[in-house]
Design a protein around this motif. Structure first.
Motif, PDB file in Angstrom:
ATOM      1  N   ILE A 180       0.849  -1.258  -0.022  1.00 19.69           N
ATOM      2  CA  ILE A 180      -0.008  -0.094   0.072  1.00 19.69           C
ATOM      3  C   ILE A 180       0.833   1.213  -0.204  1.00 19.69           C
ATOM      4  O   ILE A 180       1.975   1.091   0.519  1.00 19.69           O
ATOM      5  CB  ILE A 180      -0.930  -0.103   1.236  1.00 19.69           C
ATOM      6  N   ARG A 181       0.304   2.376  -0.399  1.00 20.15           N
ATOM      7  CA  ARG A 181       0.922   3.770  -0.653  1.00 20.15           C
ATOM      8  C   ARG A 181       0.309   4.518   0.434  1.00 20.15           C
ATOM      9  O   ARG A 181      -0.762   4.767   0.522  1.00 20.15           O
ATOM     10  CB  ARG A 181       1.078   4.264  -1.890  1.00 20.15           C
ATOM     11  N   LYS A 182       1.215   5.147   1.433  1.00 16.01           N
ATOM     12  CA  LYS A 182       0.800   5.882   2.813  1.00 16.01           C
ATOM     13  C   LYS A 182       1.444   7.179   2.408  1.00 16.01           C
ATOM     14  O   LYS A 182       2.270   7.625   1.959  1.00 16.01           O
ATOM     15  CB  LYS A 182       0.818   5.131   3.835  1.00 16.01           C
ATOM     16  N   ASN A 183       0.779   8.095   3.340  1.00 15.35           N
ATOM     17  CA  ASN A 183       1.363   9.312   3.583  1.00 15.35           C
ATOM     18  C   ASN A 183       1.423   9.838   4.939  1.00 15.35           C
ATOM     19  O   ASN A 183       0.471   9.612   5.782  1.00 15.35           O
ATOM     20  CB  ASN A 183       0.660  10.483   2.571  1.00 15.35           C
ATOM     21  N   TYR A 184       2.325  10.565   5.456  1.00 17.20           N
ATOM     22  CA  TYR A 184       2.319  11.157   6.634  1.00 17.20           C
ATOM     23  C   TYR A 184       2.635  12.894   6.289  1.00 17.20           C
ATOM     24  O   TYR A 184       3.785  13.011   5.770  1.00 17.20           O
ATOM     25  CB  TYR A 184       3.322  10.697   7.514  1.00 17.20           C
ATOM     26  N   THR A 185       2.040  13.570   7.107  1.00 20.27           N
ATOM     27  CA  THR A 185       2.140  14.935   6.894  1.00 20.27           C
ATOM     28  C   THR A 185       2.055  15.808   8.256  1.00 20.27           C
ATOM     29  O   THR A 185       1.174  15.557   9.219  1.00 20.27           O
ATOM     30  CB  THR A 185       0.884  15.584   6.189  1.00 20.27           C
ATOM     31  N   ASP A 186       3.333  16.486   8.427  1.00 26.18           N
ATOM     32  CA  ASP A 186       3.393  17.516   9.551  1.00 26.18           C
ATOM     33  C   ASP A 186       3.253  18.803   8.889  1.00 26.18           C
ATOM     34  O   ASP A 186       3.992  19.476   8.297  1.00 26.18           O
ATOM     35  CB  ASP A 186       4.782  17.052  10.232  1.00 26.18           C
ATOM     36  N   THR A 187       1.994  19.563   9.397  1.00 29.00           N
ATOM     37  CA  THR A 187       1.736  21.047   9.027  1.00 29.00           C
ATOM     38  C   THR A 187       2.934  21.929   9.827  1.00 29.00           C
ATOM     39  O   THR A 187       3.334  21.360  10.840  1.00 29.00           O
ATOM     40  CB  THR A 187       0.421  21.269   9.300  1.00 29.00           C
ATOM     41  N   ALA A 188       2.865  22.946   9.261  1.00 29.89           N
ATOM     42  CA  ALA A 188       3.963  23.914   9.824  1.00 29.89           C
ATOM     43  C   ALA A 188       3.451  24.621  11.238  1.00 29.89           C
ATOM     44  O   ALA A 188       2.293  25.017  11.157  1.00 29.89           O
ATOM     45  CB  ALA A 188       4.199  25.215   8.913  1.00 29.89           C
ATOM     46  N   ASP A 189       4.185  24.503  12.323  1.00 30.75           N
ATOM     47  CA  ASP A 189       3.825  25.154  13.488  1.00 30.75           C
ATOM     48  C   ASP A 189       3.947  26.520  13.441  1.00 30.75           C
ATOM     49  O   ASP A 189       2.936  27.199  14.134  1.00 30.75           O
ATOM     50  CB  ASP A 189       4.577  24.425  14.696  1.00 30.75           C
ATOM     51  N   LYS A 190       4.872  27.034  12.945  1.00 27.62           N
ATOM     52  CA  LYS A 190       5.345  28.683  12.999  1.00 27.62           C
ATOM     53  C   LYS A 190       5.382  29.301  11.557  1.00 27.62           C
ATOM     54  O   LYS A 190       5.523  28.521  10.756  1.00 27.62           O
ATOM     55  CB  LYS A 190       6.272  28.775  13.905  1.00 27.62           C
ATOM     56  N   GLY A 191       5.490  30.423  11.517  1.00 30.48           N
ATOM     57  CA  GLY A 191       5.726  30.905  10.238  1.00 30.48           C
ATOM     58  C   GLY A 191       6.782  30.575   9.460  1.00 30.48           C
ATOM     59  O   GLY A 191       6.742  30.609   8.032  1.00 30.48           O
ATOM     60  N   LYS A 192       7.927  30.275  10.065  1.00 30.66           N
ATOM     61  CA  LYS A 192       9.117  29.991   9.400  1.00 30.66           C
ATOM     62  C   LYS A 192       9.495  28.635   9.169  1.00 30.66           C
ATOM     63  O   LYS A 192      10.232  28.006   8.518  1.00 30.66           O
ATOM     64  CB  LYS A 192      10.449  30.492  10.120  1.00 30.66           C
ATOM     65  N   ASP A 193       8.425  27.648   9.759  1.00 36.74           N
ATOM     66  CA  ASP A 193       8.525  26.140   9.810  1.00 36.74           C
ATOM     67  C   ASP A 193       8.244  25.715   8.356  1.00 36.74           C
ATOM     68  O   ASP A 193       7.507  26.437   7.599  1.00 36.74           O
ATOM     69  CB  ASP A 193       7.691  25.554  10.995  1.00 36.74           C
ATOM     70  N   TYR A 194       8.583  24.596   7.940  1.00 41.35           N
ATOM     71  CA  TYR A 194       8.345  23.937   6.840  1.00 41.35           C
ATOM     72  C   TYR A 194       7.013  22.967   6.962  1.00 41.35           C
ATOM     73  O   TYR A 194       7.058  22.148   8.070  1.00 41.35           O
ATOM     74  CB  TYR A 194       9.503  23.051   6.216  1.00 41.35           C
ATOM     75  N   LEU A 195       6.096  22.969   6.079  1.00 36.77           N
ATOM     76  CA  LEU A 195       5.283  21.821   6.089  1.00 36.77           C
ATOM     77  C   LEU A 195       6.099  20.662   5.198  1.00 36.77           C
ATOM     78  O   LEU A 195       6.723  20.795   4.340  1.00 36.77           O
ATOM     79  CB  LEU A 195       3.997  22.343   5.177  1.00 36.77           C
ATOM     80  N   CYS A 196       5.922  19.590   5.871  1.00 34.67           N
ATOM     81  CA  CYS A 196       6.586  18.218   5.270  1.00 34.67           C
ATOM     82  C   CYS A 196       5.512  17.144   5.117  1.00 34.67           C
ATOM     83  O   CYS A 196       4.999  16.773   6.286  1.00 34.67           O
ATOM     84  CB  CYS A 196       7.855  17.703   6.419  1.00 34.67           C
ATOM     85  N   SER A 197       5.376  16.696   4.013  1.00 31.10           N
ATOM     86  CA  SER A 197       4.238  15.775   3.497  1.00 31.10           C
ATOM     87  C   SER A 197       5.109  14.714   2.777  1.00 31.10           C
ATOM     88  O   SER A 197       5.808  14.871   1.925  1.00 31.10           O
ATOM     89  CB  SER A 197       3.341  16.480   2.936  1.00 31.10           C
TER      90      SER A 197
END
Length: 500
Positions: free
Chosen positions: A332-349
């Motif tokens: 199966i193909r899955k995904n994990y996403t961490d949205t940006a906490d602060k203005g300078k953080d990166y969203l990582c998906s």
């Protein structure tokens, strides 16, 4: 209508004389104007103007201690080690200047070039009272490759290599340019220690309360002179986010103002560096295509030489990751996403494959969205990746707006992918550290991941065990989430909040 009368010949000559006088006065007050007057072929670009503006503040004594790191072949030495010393000699004729490079021959070559500038007709019109020995001089003042003394003032210039002497006189202005010859020397512990020992035992002993220091070179190692001064707390970097004059005033007399000019812009535009993210520093000479090619060949060297961001592999959280050229069959193909906490953080998906084989403990990264952009842009970017990669299950942290992000992504992907949101309550540093070995062992990346996702690659491969030494932790945090999900050490697999 008043008819303008043409200037008489005398008036025209008087106007031209006045303009010429203003031209030379400007050149005596501003290093960029000085360089344009004494170097007719000089065609400054936007970043050159900013660079010379900072050097002028140093020449005028407004900046006491300055560090500038720049990529190779971007005009660094022309400004800092040829034009600047000649300019300071004109502005402050009694100052004693010392210019140091990795070898005496290199420093002395700078010396000959500086003397050539000062012998030019234009220089003598800008600074008519400055007199250094000409060729064939036989007077009492020194006129050697190592030491040159002003004839009609107390000023002097010394040109030495690392390890050479600076004895005799105090130094008012210390200029350090390229203290390491090449990559091998820059990363040699013996050379690194030799440079530091010379700096503390020789150079610093010639300085007094009002002495100035300029350190300018291409970065080679996280153990170079700049790095050591940073580690000891003597350096504060200005990134253009606050008023420069206020920043300068906040510095202690022993602290260095540091400015780094990366070849490729990696953050948002600011007052000092107005480039957009991804733009080259000097595209007319070093295009983004050329720079990207250099980065693809060796990202670690590129980050050091061209981005001014070297890394010491000692203390890294992760060893080199495994890579693949072909994906194995997937369950199966899955995904994990961490949205940006602060203005300078990166969203990582991260979308990844769970392998079909039960004996395969790896998880194969297929695609990544890694962005500092606002959610209205990262939501469609993430949704597009999920649809393009045919990801079936996605898990999104609901902290700091993540729940709304998850709902909007679900709307965009419709039934193509099931989205689950959850609240992450674990301590980030503890989670990253305790799972680091498993992350390193089990995550596998495409063999060209440094090309596909250069910022993501950089933030992963340079991540330190000493958490305070890292600029951000978004990528390691997201990778940790994958391992927690698959090994059920974090929030119970895909369900503490239910599928949207």
């Amino acid at each position: 209508m008043i008819k303008e009368m043409p200037l008489t010949q005398d008036e025209q000559m008087e106007l031209e004389a006045l303009l010429l006088q203003n031209y030379y006065e400007d050149a005596s007050e501003d290093l960029l104007s000085f360089t344009e007057a004494t170097f007719q072929k000089f065609k400054p670009k936007g970043f050159h103007k900013k660079f010379y503006e900072i050097l002028t503040l140093f020449a005028l004594g407004i900046i006491k201690n300055l560090i500038i790191s720049m990529p190779p072949q971007h005009g660094k030495s022309e400004g800092s080690s040829r034009r600047l010393p000649a300019f300071i000699a004109g502005k402050r004729p009694d100052d004693k200047i010392a210019l140091v490079s990795y070898a005496a021959t290199k420093a002395q070559k700078f010396g000959r070039e500086i003397m050539s500038i000062m012998r030019e007709r234009e220089y003598k019109k800008i600074f008519p009272d400055v007199q250094y020995p000409e060729r064939g001089y036989t007077g009492a003042k020194a006129n050697t490759n190592e030491n040159r003394e002003s004839i009609n003032s107390d000023g002097s210039m010394k040109f030495v290599g690392v390890g050479g002497p600076l004895t005799g006189d105090p130094v008012d202005v210390l200029l350090l340019d390229d203290l390491y010859k090449d990559w091998e020397e820059g990363n040699s512990p013996i050379i690194q220690q030799r440079v530091w020992d010379w700096y503390t035992a020789v150079a610093e002993t010639r300085l007094h309360n009002d002495s100035q220091q300029l350190i300018v070179f291409t970065r080679w190692s996280e153990n170079d002179l700049i790095a050591i001064l940073e580690d000891k707390g003597y350096v504060k970097e200005w990134k253009g986010e606050q008023d420069l004059n206020e920043f300068i005033e906040s510095l202690d007399s022993t602290e260095f103002l540091k400015i780094n000019l990366p070849a490729i812009k990696e953050d948002e535009p600011n007052e000092f560096d107005e480039r957009e993210r991804g733009e080259a520093l000097w595209p007319e000479k070093h295009s983004i295509k050329k720079l990207t090619s250099s980065r693809d060949k060796d990202p670690d060297k590129f980050d050091a030489l061209y981005q001014g961001d070297p890394v010491n592999k000692d203390g890294l959280m992760y060893n080199p990751f495994k890579t693949y050229s072909e994906l194995p069959p997937a369950k199966i193909r899955k995904n994990y996403t961490d949205t940006a906490d602060k203005g300078k953080d990166y969203l990582c998906s991260i979308s990844y494959d769970v392998p079909l084989s039960k004996t395969d403990e790896h998880y194969y990264v297929v695609d990544v969205v890694y962005s500092q952009e606002a959610m209205e842009k990262t939501e469609p970017q993430t949704a597009e990746m999920l649809k393009r990669t045919k990801t079936k299950l996605a898990k999104i942290e609901s902290n700091n707006g993540g729940r709304g992000f998850a709902r909007n992504v679900q709307t965009l992907v419709k039934r193509a992918c099931a989205i689950n949101w959850f609240h992450q309550s674990g301590n980030k540093e503890s989670r990253i550290y305790s799972n680091s070995a498993t992350v390193n062992r089990c995550l596998v990346f495409p063999d060209d991941w440094h090309i596909r996702w250069p910022q993501f690659y950089k933030d992963v491969t340079k991540y330190k065990k000493e958490f305070s030494a890292n600029k951000r932790d978004d990528a390691p945090d997201c990778m940790t989430g994958i391992i927690e999900t698959e090994t059920k050490t974090g929030n119970d697999d895909w369900g503490d909040s239910g599928v949207i």
